[in-house]
Design an enzyme around this catalytic site. Structure first.
Site, short mmCIF file in Angstrom:
data_model
loop_
_atom_site.label_atom_id
_atom_site.label_comp_id
_atom_site.label_asym_id
_atom_site.label_seq_id
_atom_site.Cartn_x
_atom_site.Cartn_y
_atom_site.Cartn_z
N GLN A 188 0.83 -1.18 -0.12
CA GLN A 188 -0.10 0.01 0.01
C GLN A 188 1.06 1.31 -0.23
OE1 GLN A 188 -1.34 0.16 4.57
NE2 GLN A 188 -1.78 -1.58 3.85
N HIS A 238 0.34 5.87 1.06
CA HIS A 238 -0.70 6.84 1.59
C HIS A 238 -0.15 8.01 1.02
CE1 HIS A 238 -1.29 3.96 4.85
NE2 HIS A 238 -0.12 4.17 5.33
N GLU A 282 3.85 7.96 8.72
CA GLU A 282 3.88 7.26 10.00
C GLU A 282 5.12 6.74 10.46
OE1 GLU A 282 0.85 4.44 8.41
OE2 GLU A 282 2.40 3.11 7.51
N HIS A 341 4.87 0.26 0.85
CA HIS A 341 5.29 -0.40 2.09
C HIS A 341 4.19 -1.37 2.67
CE1 HIS A 341 2.40 2.71 3.55
NE2 HIS A 341 2.00 1.86 4.52
N ARG A 362 -4.56 0.81 -1.33
CA ARG A 362 -3.75 -0.70 -1.71
C ARG A 362 -3.60 -1.10 -3.04
NH1 ARG A 362 -8.97 -2.40 0.72
NH2 ARG A 362 -8.68 -2.20 2.98
#
Length: 318
Positions: free
Chosen positions: A97, A99, A117, A175, A195
């Site tokens: 996936q 972001h 993150e 990642h 995804r």
């Protein structure tokens, strides 16, 4: 304003396991695949509910709205609490996936924020791996070709991890979490995930999970590189500390407490997430217990506090 604790939010996931019950003792029904525990959240998907104290049963979003200066400090405000903290139990591997960043999310996801993150590895089976970016020289065209041929794994960069390792995942980085890893994830307050590849898995009804390939290709940064961060600790009175992540979105330190450690908030809110052992937070008006697997929010209006016990916590702030 006193420290705030929260009721756990459990998320079932196709790849989840039983570590949250087995390691932390949470009351989770047998047979449930719990992949994520959200320890503090003010996200549209789920909002934390305060547990104990004068605000027992109230939503985090209501308290931050009413008492923003107490929680965030003078001259600081956020539309929603800016951090989302999870504990992720990956019994099976997660989807590959990516972001989006703030700009893309604001434009195409109804004003949402992007998602950067970091991961702290709580536990990992021997040889466990993460996907962190792409192999050197992978182009967008090659990525698309391998995806179409269902050979995407050939261009993914994998790193082996062990307990105590840290990885920083900026927006735009491809990642995935491999199987057999228990992670504490500290991130921007966003649940946006595109995804790319899910190993053709199906749920109990035989359905594949939705993919978001076009959006993913829009936001992937093919030049991003990362590797695991090995914490470098320095001794402090009563323990030791390592400042592992300093980013525009959050700062994270690992604090190991042997007896007691005093922390100054410097007028900023702190979150403390216990990843090993239990402890007690002593502040100017009282104490609060913190067990492994829980997060406590220390408002900015508390000038300092002491962590007492034999434990390891992750401190996050902005």
């Amino acid at each position: 304003m006193k420290p705030l604790k929260f009721k756990p939010i459990f998320m079932e996931r196709i790849w989840g396991g039983t570590a949250l019950r087995d390691k932390f003792g949470f009351d989770i029904h047998e047979g449930k695949k719990i992949g994520e525990l959200w320890t503090i959240s003010d996200n549209r998907t789920a909002v934390s509910v305060i547990e104990g104290g004068e605000f027992d049963g109230q939503k985090l979003s209501d308290i931050t709205y009413k008492f923003s200066e107490d929680i965030y400090g003078k001259g600081v405000n956020y539309q929603r609490f800016p951090l989302l903290i999870k504990i992720i139990d990956a019994q099976d591997k997660l989807s590959v996936q990516v972001h989006p960043d703030d700009e893309y999310a604001f434009k195409y996801e109804n004003g949402d924020s992007g998602k950067t993150e970091m991961w702290y590895i709580i536990d990992a089976k021997p040889g466990a791996k993460l996907v962190c970016g792409l192999k050197e020289g992978t182009t967008k065209e090659e990525f698309k070709r391998l995806l179409e041929e269902e050979r995407l794994e050939e261009c993914l960069k994998e790193i082996e991890v062990k307990p105590g390792d840290v990885v920083y995942i900026p927006s735009g980085m491809v990642h995935a979490i491999g199987e057999g890893i228990l992670i504490c994830e500290i991130q921007q307050n966003s649940d946006l995930t595109y995804r790319v590849y899910d190993y053709n898995r199906v749920d109990e009804f035989g359905r594949k999970r939705e993919l978001h390939i076009e959006k993913a290709l829009d936001v992937i940064n093919f030049n991003l590189k990362t590797d695991k961060i090995i914490p470098e600790f320095k001794g402090i009175q009563g323990g030791r500390i390592s400042h592992v992540v300093k980013s525009p979105y959050f700062q994270v330190s690992i604090i190991e407490i042997y007896e007691e450690v005093k922390i100054d908030t410097e007028g900023k809110f702190n979150t403390l997430t216990a990843v090993e052992g239990n402890c007690k937070i002593d502040y100017y008006e009282g104490t609060v217990e913190l067990k492994a697997g829980e997060t406590v929010l220390i408002p900015a209006s508390i000038p300092s506090y002491t962590i007492e016990g034999n434990c390891k916590v992750l401190k996050a702030y902005i």
